[in-house]
Design an enzyme around this catalytic site. Structure first.
Site, short mmCIF file in Angstrom:
data_model
loop_
_atom_site.label_atom_id
_atom_site.label_comp_id
_atom_site.label_asym_id
_atom_site.label_seq_id
_atom_site.Cartn_x
_atom_site.Cartn_y
_atom_site.Cartn_z
N TYR A 81 -2.74 -1.06 10.44
CA TYR A 81 -2.68 -1.28 9.00
C TYR A 81 -1.37 -0.75 8.43
O TYR A 81 -0.67 -1.43 7.67
CB TYR A 81 -3.87 -0.59 8.32
CG TYR A 81 -3.94 -0.79 6.82
CD1 TYR A 81 -4.52 -1.93 6.28
CD2 TYR A 81 -3.43 0.16 5.95
CE1 TYR A 81 -4.60 -2.12 4.91
CE2 TYR A 81 -3.50 0.00 4.58
CZ TYR A 81 -4.08 -1.15 4.06
OH TYR A 81 -4.15 -1.32 2.70
N SER A 122 0.86 -1.19 0.00
CA SER A 122 0.00 0.00 0.00
C SER A 122 0.89 1.23 0.00
O SER A 122 2.05 1.17 0.43
CB SER A 122 -0.88 0.00 1.26
OG SER A 122 -1.48 1.28 1.46
#
Length: 284
Positions: A182, A169
């Protein structure tokens, strides 16, 4: 764009013809019954690979992905497994060896969010995200590498003994308050990928990563569904459009193919320029 919602908009990704770059190869995609994983699995099939669809829930969605891949003339089946479970990962790869004979491509895509303000985050929220997003990638990659090493390079199939694509990401680079678990998992994926790539390259195993930016998927519907949300999101994307799952899928096909044979230990950012920190475009 509708005044109230963008959910009915057709893909903003340009049409691309998928060439058969992966004919004769066998791929496993985790978290592949929706979103990015679904698009990647379908694209790999269109490029000629046989594909295993890993998922943890929604049998009907997984079956639909299998049927879509079969339209390309390649083989596919769905396998339900929790990638954070060592035993379930081992069983998933054992079945793949029985069904397809080997594995050539692993796309470790399975991931989730359990968002919370840092001071309110529970240990369960922290562990769940790290276990799936990071440990799950370790377990799947380890199983794949063992098979790559056993089989070695088959020149008629690929120049590499195996290819691993870690789905990361932009948040392996961009801090993300309210999503500490995350962001930590994605930062971990960065060095997991790079360390694997360094160690395994002499064995002709290529490990790389894709770091998506803002992609139109069910996990982030609130960020793009209304015009107001979409317009706000676009202030973070210099290229001026949201990413589509197909954008990631096409990058994955390239990274899995011999067209990228000299690409090792690289994170490919597919983010419309989000990591350029557009807030500083006029001097900050």
């Amino acid at each position: 764009m509708n005044s109230t919602t963008t959910s009915a908009i057709e893909t903003t990704a340009p049409p691309v013809t998928m060439h058969k770059l992966l004919t004769g190869q066998r791929a496993l995609v985790t978290g592949a019954n929706s979103g990015i994983g679904k698009a990647v699995a379908i694209a790999l099939g269109q490029a000629g690979a046989d594909v295993v669809i890993n998922y943890v829930d929604d049998d009907a969605a997984a079956t639909a992905v299998v049927e879509e891949i079969k339209k390309s003339g390649t083989r596919a089946y769905a396998h339900k497994a929790d990638v954070s479970s060592e035993d379930q990962v081992a069983a998933m790869f054992a079945r793949m060896m029985q069904e397809f004979g080997t594995v050539d491509i692993l796309v470790s895509n399975a991931g989730l969010q359990r968002d919370s303000a840092f001071h309110e985050m529970t240990l369960a929220q922290w562990n769940k995200v790290l276990n799936v997003n990071l440990t799950g990638q370790f377990l799947c990659a380890r199983a794949a590498v063992r098979e790559f090493l056993r089989r070695g390079v088959v020149p008629s199939v690929s120049s590499a003994a195996g290819k691993i694509i870690c789905m990361s990401s932009v948040h392996q680079e961009i801090p993300w308050g309210g999503h500490v678990n995350y962001a930590s998992s994605k930062g971990g994926i960065k060095l997991l990928m790079e360390s694997m790539a360094q160690e395994l390259a002499p064995k002709r195993i290529r490990v790389n990563a894709i770091a998506p930016g803002a992609i139109r998927t069910p996990i982030n519907t609130a960020a793009w569904q209304t015009k107001e949300a979409y317009d706000s999101l676009m202030t973070l994307v210099p290229y001026g459009r949201i990413g589509e799952p197909e954008d990631i899928a096409r990058a994955a096909v390239w990274l899995a193919s011999d067209h990228s044979d000299y690409v090792v230990g690289t994170t490919l950012f597919v983010d419309g320029g989000m990591t350029l920190y557009p807030g500083f475009a006029t001097g900050g």
